[in-house]
Design an enzyme around this catalytic site. Structure first.
Site, mmCIF file in Angstrom:
data_model
loop_
_atom_site.group_PDB
_atom_site.id
_atom_site.type_symbol
_atom_site.label_atom_id
_atom_site.label_comp_id
_atom_site.label_asym_id
_atom_site.label_seq_id
_atom_site.Cartn_x
_atom_site.Cartn_y
_atom_site.Cartn_z
ATOM 1 N N GLY A 257 -71.048 -16.244 -41.738
ATOM 2 C CA GLY A 257 -71.271 -17.373 -40.834
ATOM 3 C C GLY A 257 -70.788 -17.041 -39.441
ATOM 4 N N GLN B 143 -67.731 -16.627 -37.974
ATOM 5 C CA GLN B 143 -66.807 -15.495 -37.853
ATOM 6 C C GLN B 143 -67.320 -14.270 -38.601
ATOM 7 O OE1 GLN B 143 -63.915 -15.169 -36.053
ATOM 8 N NE2 GLN B 143 -64.263 -17.199 -35.204
ATOM 9 N N ASP C 194 -62.997 -23.087 -45.116
ATOM 10 C CA ASP C 194 -61.649 -23.255 -45.674
ATOM 11 C C ASP C 194 -61.657 -24.084 -46.964
ATOM 12 O OD1 ASP C 194 -60.071 -21.838 -43.620
ATOM 13 O OD2 ASP C 194 -60.982 -23.335 -42.310
ATOM 14 N N HIS D 110 -57.597 -17.961 -40.706
ATOM 15 C CA HIS D 110 -56.922 -19.258 -40.549
ATOM 16 C C HIS D 110 -55.991 -19.408 -41.752
ATOM 17 C CE1 HIS D 110 -56.031 -23.371 -39.720
ATOM 18 N NE2 HIS D 110 -56.901 -23.928 -40.552
ATOM 19 N N ASP E 293 -52.797 -25.272 -35.130
ATOM 20 C CA ASP E 293 -54.253 -25.355 -35.103
ATOM 21 C C ASP E 293 -54.717 -26.757 -35.507
ATOM 22 O OD1 ASP E 293 -56.824 -23.692 -34.981
ATOM 23 O OD2 ASP E 293 -56.999 -24.679 -36.922
ATOM 24 N N GLU F 223 -56.503 -29.607 -32.870
ATOM 25 C CA GLU F 223 -57.840 -30.199 -33.064
ATOM 26 C C GLU F 223 -57.762 -31.691 -33.339
ATOM 27 O OE1 GLU F 223 -59.025 -27.310 -35.885
ATOM 28 O OE2 GLU F 223 -58.444 -28.445 -37.644
ATOM 29 N N SER G 231 -60.557 -34.353 -5.193
ATOM 30 C CA SER G 231 -60.115 -35.040 -3.970
ATOM 31 C C SER G 231 -58.702 -35.572 -4.152
ATOM 32 C CB SER G 231 -61.065 -36.195 -3.670
ATOM 33 O OG SER G 231 -60.891 -37.215 -4.649
HETATM 34 P P1 NAD Z 1 -68.975 -20.748 -41.442
HETATM 35 O O1 NAD Z 1 -69.167 -22.058 -42.091
HETATM 36 O O2 NAD Z 1 -69.633 -20.478 -40.133
HETATM 37 O O3 NAD Z 1 -69.436 -19.579 -42.416
HETATM 38 C C1 NAD Z 1 -69.039 -19.523 -43.759
HETATM 39 C C2 NAD Z 1 -69.898 -18.567 -44.539
HETATM 40 O O4 NAD Z 1 -69.559 -18.677 -45.917
HETATM 41 C C3 NAD Z 1 -71.380 -18.826 -44.461
HETATM 42 O O5 NAD Z 1 -72.029 -17.571 -44.455
HETATM 43 C C4 NAD Z 1 -71.698 -19.568 -45.753
HETATM 44 O O6 NAD Z 1 -73.003 -19.372 -46.142
HETATM 45 C C5 NAD Z 1 -70.721 -18.915 -46.701
HETATM 46 N N1 NAD Z 1 -70.359 -19.797 -47.808
HETATM 47 C C6 NAD Z 1 -70.212 -21.140 -47.777
HETATM 48 N N2 NAD Z 1 -69.819 -21.593 -48.970
HETATM 49 C C7 NAD Z 1 -69.699 -20.516 -49.766
HETATM 50 C C8 NAD Z 1 -69.323 -20.330 -51.119
HETATM 51 N N3 NAD Z 1 -68.990 -21.363 -51.899
HETATM 52 N N4 NAD Z 1 -69.327 -19.070 -51.612
HETATM 53 C C9 NAD Z 1 -69.641 -18.015 -50.843
HETATM 54 N N5 NAD Z 1 -70.024 -18.139 -49.549
HETATM 55 C C10 NAD Z 1 -70.043 -19.366 -49.022
HETATM 56 O O7 NAD Z 1 -67.392 -20.521 -41.340
HETATM 57 P P2 NAD Z 1 -66.550 -19.968 -40.086
HETATM 58 O O8 NAD Z 1 -66.510 -20.994 -39.023
HETATM 59 O O9 NAD Z 1 -66.977 -18.586 -39.784
HETATM 60 O O10 NAD Z 1 -65.077 -19.950 -40.729
HETATM 61 C C11 NAD Z 1 -64.628 -18.909 -41.567
HETATM 62 C C12 NAD Z 1 -63.121 -18.821 -41.428
HETATM 63 O O11 NAD Z 1 -62.786 -18.492 -40.075
HETATM 64 C C13 NAD Z 1 -62.377 -20.121 -41.738
HETATM 65 O O12 NAD Z 1 -61.155 -19.797 -42.330
HETATM 66 C C14 NAD Z 1 -62.143 -20.710 -40.353
HETATM 67 O O13 NAD Z 1 -61.028 -21.578 -40.304
HETATM 68 C C15 NAD Z 1 -61.881 -19.450 -39.569
HETATM 69 N N6 NAD Z 1 -62.088 -19.524 -38.128
HETATM 70 C C16 NAD Z 1 -63.217 -20.080 -37.619
HETATM 71 C C17 NAD Z 1 -63.401 -20.089 -36.256
HETATM 72 C C18 NAD Z 1 -64.641 -20.660 -35.638
HETATM 73 O O14 NAD Z 1 -64.648 -20.866 -34.428
HETATM 74 N N7 NAD Z 1 -65.708 -20.907 -36.349
HETATM 75 C C19 NAD Z 1 -62.447 -19.527 -35.398
HETATM 76 C C20 NAD Z 1 -61.327 -18.921 -35.963
HETATM 77 C C21 NAD Z 1 -61.160 -18.930 -37.326
HETATM 78 MG MG MG Z 2 -58.715 -24.455 -34.664
#
Ligand code: NAD
Ligand code: MG
Length: 342
Positions: free
Chosen positions: A27, A29, A84, A109, A192, A196, A253
């Site tokens: 996804g 990240q 998460d 995270h 974090d 938010e 201003s």
């Molecule tokens: P996302 O929702 O964009 O992507 C998640 C991926 O996991 C997708 O490819 C989805 O298809 C897959 N997925 C979903 N459910 C699943 C399952 N049951 N089994 C297997 N695959 C599954 O998530 P993200 O935003 O990339 O977040 C991932 C991690 O990174 C989290 O821990 C998040 O807190 C952390 N994070 C996110 C950001 C951000 O800005 N998006 C920034 C820093 C850290």
């Molecule tokens: Mg955050």
């Protein structure tokens, strides 16, 4: 005590050059980490569930894709980039059975480790590299020769090399070009969630909605209210982001600055701060995490209702109409799932 920040010179790329990395999830990240690692010369595979719609996308980007369990078994470093709320189930089903002593289990995270939802065996390294920006920025800045600042934390150090491996990983995704700040799973997770809830998403959106409603209820045109309470937020935030509050004050201003200094504290009061402290307490005690886990287990009834109410707010209708007249805005739009990075 000032925080420690690591740059490129603190990272030893040899510590990742001899390892295979599995990125679980493709996804926001996941795609960024996988592609940056690959271009940094790291042996990387993507782990996806059977039938994942991301498989074709990852393969057409030249990545090797395996089922989650096989990817965990084949890798030395397992970076968990799944939502998460899904991580515990995937950990129980596909990750835990395929772990072996000395492997690294990595996160972006700290939620599941800090709140004890995932409890890895003691012979595993557990660390975090958390980019402080959404995935598309992690990717774009890397392609431009830069990177997004990251946080580094170690929860378990079975090999006594966890921090150094984490920094090598951070370097390979571009993070050490921008700076990697030393923290803990506890601090990352709690700050974090607090950011938010109180400022970035929860606080800001309530401020916008209440300002908009006040103007519309007083008889002003919804379009004027939208521009003043939502559209212009970005202009002000950009100034603060670039130069701090003083630079923002310098650009607006004197009338605006005087209004800010005298009226701001009447809007966000000591009562608001007392509520912020209460919310922080709920995060620290685990009460928020417990509530959110239960909400998911119950099929998200409150979340879905509140989400729909937010969608139905009148500011969203007038906003959609106005943005349609400003196509340059949506042209620059990217999916930004988590502004604060976690
Ligand atoms: P996302 O929702 O964009 O992507 C998640 C991926 O996991 C997708 O490819 C989805 O298809 C897959 N997925 C979903 N459910 C699943 C399952 N049951 N089994 C297997 N695959 C599954 O998530 P993200 O935003 O990339 O977040 C991932 C991690 O990174 C989290 O821990 C998040 O807190 C952390 N994070 C996110 C950001 C951000 O800005 N998006 C920034 C820093 C850290
Ligand atoms: Mg955050």
């Amino acid at each position: 005590m000032p925080a420690t920040v690591y740059y490129d010179d603190a990272a030893n790329s040899a510590l990742i050059a001899d390892k295979r990395v599995a990125i679980l999830g493709y996804g926001s990240q996941g795609h960024a980490h996988a592609l940056n690692l690959k271009e940094s010369g790291v042996d990387v595979i993507v782990g996806l569930r059977e039938g994942s719609s991301s498989k074709a996308k990852a393969e057409s980007a030249g990545l090797t894709v395996m089922n989650t369990g096989a990817a965990v078994a084949a890798a030395d470093i397992i970076m968990v980039l799944l939502p998460d709320t899904e991580q515990k189930k995937v950990y129980d089903d596909d990750i835990a059975p395929n772990l072996a002593a000395g492997k690294s289990l990595a996160f972006a995270h700290g939620f599941n480790i800090h709140f004890g939802r995932i409890k890895p065996p003691a012979d595993i390294d557990v660390w975090m590299i958390a980019p402080k920006g959404p995935g598309h920025l992690v990717r774009r800045t890397y392609e431009e020769g830069g990177g997004v600042p990251c946080l580094v934390a170690v929860a378990q150090d079975a090999t006594s090399k966890a921090k150094d491996v984490a920094l090598a990983y951070a370097q390979a995704i571009g993070g050490t070009r921008a700076g990697v700040l030393d923290t803990t799973f506890q601090e990352e997770t709690e700050t974090d969630l607090f950011g938010e809830q109180v400022v970035l998403c929860g606080g800001l959106v309530e401020l916008i909605k209440n300002g908009y409603e006040t103007l519309v209820e007083a008889g002003y045109q919804p379009e004027s209210a939208y521009f003043e309470t939502l559209h212009e937020v970005k202009l002000i935030v950009d100034l603060i982001y670039e130069g701090g509050i003083t630079a923002m004050h310098y650009s607006i201003s004197d009338t605006a600055e005087y209004g800010d200094l005298t009226r701001g504290p009447r809007v966000v009061t000591q009562d608001t701060k007392a509520e912020m402290k209460k919310i922080l307490g709920e995060i620290q005690s685990g009460e928020f995490a417990k509530e959110w886990v239960a909400e998911n287990e119950n099929g998200r009834p409150n979340f879905n209702r509140l989400r729909q109410e937010a969608i139905d707010h009148p500011i969203e209708k007038v906003g959609a109409e106005l943005r349609a007249m400003m196509p340059w805005i949506s042209a620059g739009r990217k999916r930004v799932q988590d502004v604060s990075g976690g």
